[in-house]
Design a protein around this motif. Sequence first.
Motif, mmCIF file in Angstrom:
data_model
loop_
_atom_site.group_PDB
_atom_site.id
_atom_site.type_symbol
_atom_site.label_atom_id
_atom_site.label_comp_id
_atom_site.label_asym_id
_atom_site.label_seq_id
_atom_site.Cartn_x
_atom_site.Cartn_y
_atom_site.Cartn_z
ATOM 1 N N PHE A 82 0.801 -1.248 -0.045
ATOM 2 C CA PHE A 82 -0.013 -0.003 -0.048
ATOM 3 C C PHE A 82 0.755 1.221 0.219
ATOM 4 O O PHE A 82 0.361 2.204 0.445
ATOM 5 N N SER A 83 2.184 1.073 -0.355
ATOM 6 C CA SER A 83 3.115 2.717 -0.398
ATOM 7 C C SER A 83 2.642 3.408 -1.479
ATOM 8 O O SER A 83 2.107 2.785 -2.612
ATOM 9 N N ALA A 84 2.899 4.559 -1.333
ATOM 10 C CA ALA A 84 2.588 5.630 -2.337
ATOM 11 C C ALA A 84 3.520 5.387 -3.566
ATOM 12 O O ALA A 84 4.880 5.011 -3.268
ATOM 13 N N PRO A 85 3.003 5.769 -4.875
ATOM 14 C CA PRO A 85 4.048 5.389 -5.736
ATOM 15 C C PRO A 85 5.118 6.897 -5.643
ATOM 16 O O PRO A 85 4.703 7.882 -5.318
ATOM 17 N N GLU A 86 5.931 6.591 -6.560
ATOM 18 C CA GLU A 86 7.188 7.562 -6.656
ATOM 19 C C GLU A 86 6.394 8.702 -7.517
ATOM 20 O O GLU A 86 5.867 8.407 -8.442
ATOM 21 N N GLN A 87 6.944 10.094 -6.881
ATOM 22 C CA GLN A 87 6.359 11.235 -7.774
ATOM 23 C C GLN A 87 7.652 11.935 -8.430
ATOM 24 O O GLN A 87 8.590 12.178 -7.543
ATOM 25 N N LEU A 88 7.606 12.437 -9.454
ATOM 26 C CA LEU A 88 8.840 13.284 -10.148
ATOM 27 C C LEU A 88 8.604 14.695 -9.687
ATOM 28 O O LEU A 88 7.416 15.116 -10.051
ATOM 29 N N ARG A 89 9.394 15.134 -9.189
ATOM 30 C CA ARG A 89 9.317 16.545 -8.946
ATOM 31 C C ARG A 89 10.395 17.475 -9.545
ATOM 32 O O ARG A 89 11.511 17.134 -9.719
ATOM 33 N N GLY A 90 10.053 18.709 -10.369
ATOM 34 C CA GLY A 90 10.662 19.358 -10.905
ATOM 35 C C GLY A 90 10.733 18.886 -12.423
ATOM 36 O O GLY A 90 9.817 18.414 -12.949
ATOM 37 N N ASN A 91 11.850 19.380 -13.048
ATOM 38 C CA ASN A 91 12.107 18.976 -14.575
ATOM 39 C C ASN A 91 13.181 18.195 -14.997
ATOM 40 O O ASN A 91 14.485 18.590 -14.658
ATOM 41 N N ARG A 92 13.030 16.828 -15.030
ATOM 42 C CA ARG A 92 13.703 15.876 -15.137
ATOM 43 C C ARG A 92 14.471 15.934 -16.667
ATOM 44 O O ARG A 92 13.802 15.964 -17.578
ATOM 45 N N ALA A 93 15.621 16.241 -16.654
ATOM 46 C CA ALA A 93 16.515 16.278 -17.892
ATOM 47 C C ALA A 93 17.286 14.776 -18.064
ATOM 48 O O ALA A 93 18.557 14.579 -17.547
ATOM 49 N N ASP A 94 16.602 14.018 -18.830
ATOM 50 C CA ASP A 94 17.248 12.449 -18.706
ATOM 51 C C ASP A 94 18.544 12.536 -19.996
ATOM 52 O O ASP A 94 18.723 13.529 -20.608
#
Length: 190
Positions: free
Chosen positions: A48-60
Amino acid sequence: MALPPRPVNPPCPFRAMSPQRSGSAGWRAALALSAALAAAPLAGCGVFSAPEQLRGNRADAELLQQLTPGVSSKADVTAVLGSPSATSTFDDREWYYISAMSHTRPARVPAIENQRVVVVRFNDQGIVEGIVQKGEDQMRNVSAVERTTPVPGNDRSLLQALFGNIGRFGPTTTQETVPGANAGSGAPPR
């Protein structure tokens, strides 16, 4: 007419309630209940853990390969990476793309993982000079200063703040009298 012989011990339809098995059935029920209660706190650990969230602007890395130093312009960088998270304070020659992955843990503050900063530097003509990636190991922790700025004035208690204006102002006069002026003439005072 002869009656059939009666059985000595009639069969009991409720075997679990019979005195021979009540102890073992109660033990099994208690064991099942304690196992369920022990597993309840562990339910939030993974399922039941929360999914990971992307914060900011990811430059892959795949996106950064599309940019070529000495060739790509600011318009190209904006088209590939989007608008920057921040720019340089005094000039527009450095763009910062700041990102982190976070997930909310039950009954805790959000955990921040995998922080990255991508710095894109431009020359005076707006062409990319270089791209630098910085990870968590290259970042410095900056602690906030806990000092407060003193405010001029006096420290007042709650009662002083509530009743502070009582008796502070005297009665107001509508017309001042000037010595030697005629009060009944209606002329304005000098």
